[in-house]
Design a protein around this motif. Sequence first.
Motif, mmCIF file in Angstrom:
data_model
loop_
_atom_site.group_PDB
_atom_site.id
_atom_site.type_symbol
_atom_site.label_atom_id
_atom_site.label_comp_id
_atom_site.label_asym_id
_atom_site.label_seq_id
_atom_site.Cartn_x
_atom_site.Cartn_y
_atom_site.Cartn_z
ATOM 1 N N SER A 107 -29.041 -9.674 15.594
ATOM 2 C CA SER A 107 -30.423 -9.946 15.990
ATOM 3 C C SER A 107 -31.092 -10.862 14.958
ATOM 4 O O SER A 107 -30.946 -10.642 13.745
ATOM 5 C CB SER A 107 -31.186 -8.618 16.086
ATOM 6 O OG SER A 107 -32.565 -8.872 16.128
ATOM 7 N N ILE A 108 -31.844 -11.843 15.429
ATOM 8 C CA ILE A 108 -32.496 -12.765 14.487
ATOM 9 C C ILE A 108 -33.531 -12.050 13.626
ATOM 10 O O ILE A 108 -33.957 -12.566 12.610
ATOM 11 C CB ILE A 108 -33.148 -13.978 15.208
ATOM 12 C CG1 ILE A 108 -34.236 -13.524 16.173
ATOM 13 C CG2 ILE A 108 -32.096 -14.817 15.915
ATOM 14 C CD1 ILE A 108 -35.084 -14.673 16.700
ATOM 15 N N SER A 109 -33.927 -10.826 14.028
ATOM 16 C CA SER A 109 -34.893 -10.078 13.215
ATOM 17 C C SER A 109 -34.220 -9.109 12.236
ATOM 18 O O SER A 109 -34.902 -8.473 11.434
ATOM 19 C CB SER A 109 -35.865 -9.324 14.118
ATOM 20 O OG SER A 109 -35.153 -8.427 14.930
ATOM 21 N N ASN A 110 -32.899 -9.008 12.285
ATOM 22 C CA ASN A 110 -32.177 -8.074 11.404
ATOM 23 C C ASN A 110 -31.810 -8.794 10.093
ATOM 24 O O ASN A 110 -30.649 -9.134 9.843
ATOM 25 C CB ASN A 110 -30.937 -7.544 12.126
ATOM 26 C CG ASN A 110 -30.301 -6.357 11.410
ATOM 27 O OD1 ASN A 110 -30.660 -6.038 10.276
ATOM 28 N ND2 ASN A 110 -29.359 -5.722 12.074
ATOM 29 N N LEU A 111 -32.838 -9.019 9.274
ATOM 30 C CA LEU A 111 -32.630 -9.867 8.092
ATOM 31 C C LEU A 111 -31.650 -9.266 7.097
ATOM 32 O O LEU A 111 -30.888 -9.984 6.442
ATOM 33 C CB LEU A 111 -33.975 -10.146 7.408
ATOM 34 C CG LEU A 111 -34.986 -10.932 8.253
ATOM 35 C CD1 LEU A 111 -36.233 -11.248 7.455
ATOM 36 C CD2 LEU A 111 -34.370 -12.212 8.810
ATOM 37 N N SER A 112 -31.643 -7.926 6.964
ATOM 38 C CA SER A 112 -30.720 -7.331 5.988
ATOM 39 C C SER A 112 -29.276 -7.531 6.430
ATOM 40 O O SER A 112 -28.393 -7.805 5.613
ATOM 41 C CB SER A 112 -31.047 -5.859 5.736
ATOM 42 O OG SER A 112 -30.891 -5.117 6.911
ATOM 43 N N ALA A 113 -29.025 -7.429 7.756
ATOM 44 C CA ALA A 113 -27.651 -7.645 8.233
ATOM 45 C C ALA A 113 -27.255 -9.125 8.098
ATOM 46 O O ALA A 113 -26.129 -9.436 7.697
ATOM 47 C CB ALA A 113 -27.508 -7.185 9.681
ATOM 48 N N ILE A 114 -28.196 -10.040 8.389
ATOM 49 C CA ILE A 114 -27.890 -11.474 8.247
ATOM 50 C C ILE A 114 -27.524 -11.776 6.790
ATOM 51 O O ILE A 114 -26.533 -12.458 6.502
ATOM 52 C CB ILE A 114 -29.091 -12.333 8.711
ATOM 53 C CG1 ILE A 114 -29.278 -12.173 10.227
ATOM 54 C CG2 ILE A 114 -28.901 -13.808 8.343
ATOM 55 C CD1 ILE A 114 -30.598 -12.725 10.759
ATOM 56 N N SER A 115 -28.299 -11.206 5.873
ATOM 57 C CA SER A 115 -28.028 -11.397 4.443
ATOM 58 C C SER A 115 -26.663 -10.816 4.063
ATOM 59 O O SER A 115 -25.871 -11.432 3.336
ATOM 60 C CB SER A 115 -29.152 -10.727 3.642
ATOM 61 O OG SER A 115 -28.827 -10.668 2.294
#
Length: 151
Positions: A107-115
Motif C-alpha cells: 500500500s502506498i500509505s504503508n510507509l514502514s513496509a516500503i522503508s
Amino acid sequence: MVIIADATEADLNQIYEIESKSFDNPYPYSLLRAYLFLASKLYLVAKNGDKVVGYVIGIIQYGYRGHIVSIAVKPEYRNQGIGSELLNEIEQRFKQNGARYSYLEVSISNLSAISFYYTNGYIISYLRKNYYGRGKHAFVMIKNLYYKFLD
Ligand SMILES: CC(C)(COP(=O)(O)OP(=O)(O)OC[C@H]1O[C@@H](n2cnc3c(N)ncnc32)[C@H](O)[C@@H]1OP(=O)(O)O)[C@@H](O)C(=O)NCCC(=O)NCCS
C-alpha cells in the motif's frame, strides 16, 4: 532465539492471529490454510520456541519470478530483524526454484513496509491503481535476485 522453519498446519492459528493484527483486510483463515498446499516450501514461519512470531508466504510465477504474497511479524517482535530474516530466506528459496527476481505489492500509505523493503534491496517499479479497493493504490516493488551492488 528465533529460528526460521517451514510452516505447518499446527502453526495456522498463530499465523492467522498475526495476520489479523497486521492488516485491515486480513486474509481469511481458509486462504492461509490453502497456501500450505499451494506454496509448500515457500511458506515460512519465524519461531521463538513454540511461539510463531512472524511468517512469509511466497509463490513462483511462470517459473521465473517470485511473488511475496504476504509477510508479517507480531507487533511486539518488530524492528529486531525478523522480517528481514524471513525475506532473505524466501528469496533464497525463490532462487533455488529458478526465480530471477522477487516482487510484491505494498500500500502506498504503508510507509514502514516500503522503508523495510527498500532497506532490503527492493525498489519501487510502478503504481498499481485501486489494487486494494477504490482509491487504495499499491506500489509494485521489485528486487533483482542476481544483481550485486558494488560497495
Ligand atoms: C513489514 C514488517 C514485516 C517488517 O518486519 P520487521 O521484523 O519489523 O522487519 P525488520 O526488523 O527486519 O526491519 C524493520 C526495521 O527495523 C530495523 N531493524 C532491524 N533490526 C533492528 C534492530 N536489531 N534494532 C533496531 N532496528 C532494527 C531495520 O533496519 C528496519 O528499518 P527500516 O524499515 O527503517 O529500514 C512488519 O513491520 C509488519 O509485520 N508490518 C505489518 C504487516 C505489513 O505491513 N506487511 C507488509 C505488507 S506489504
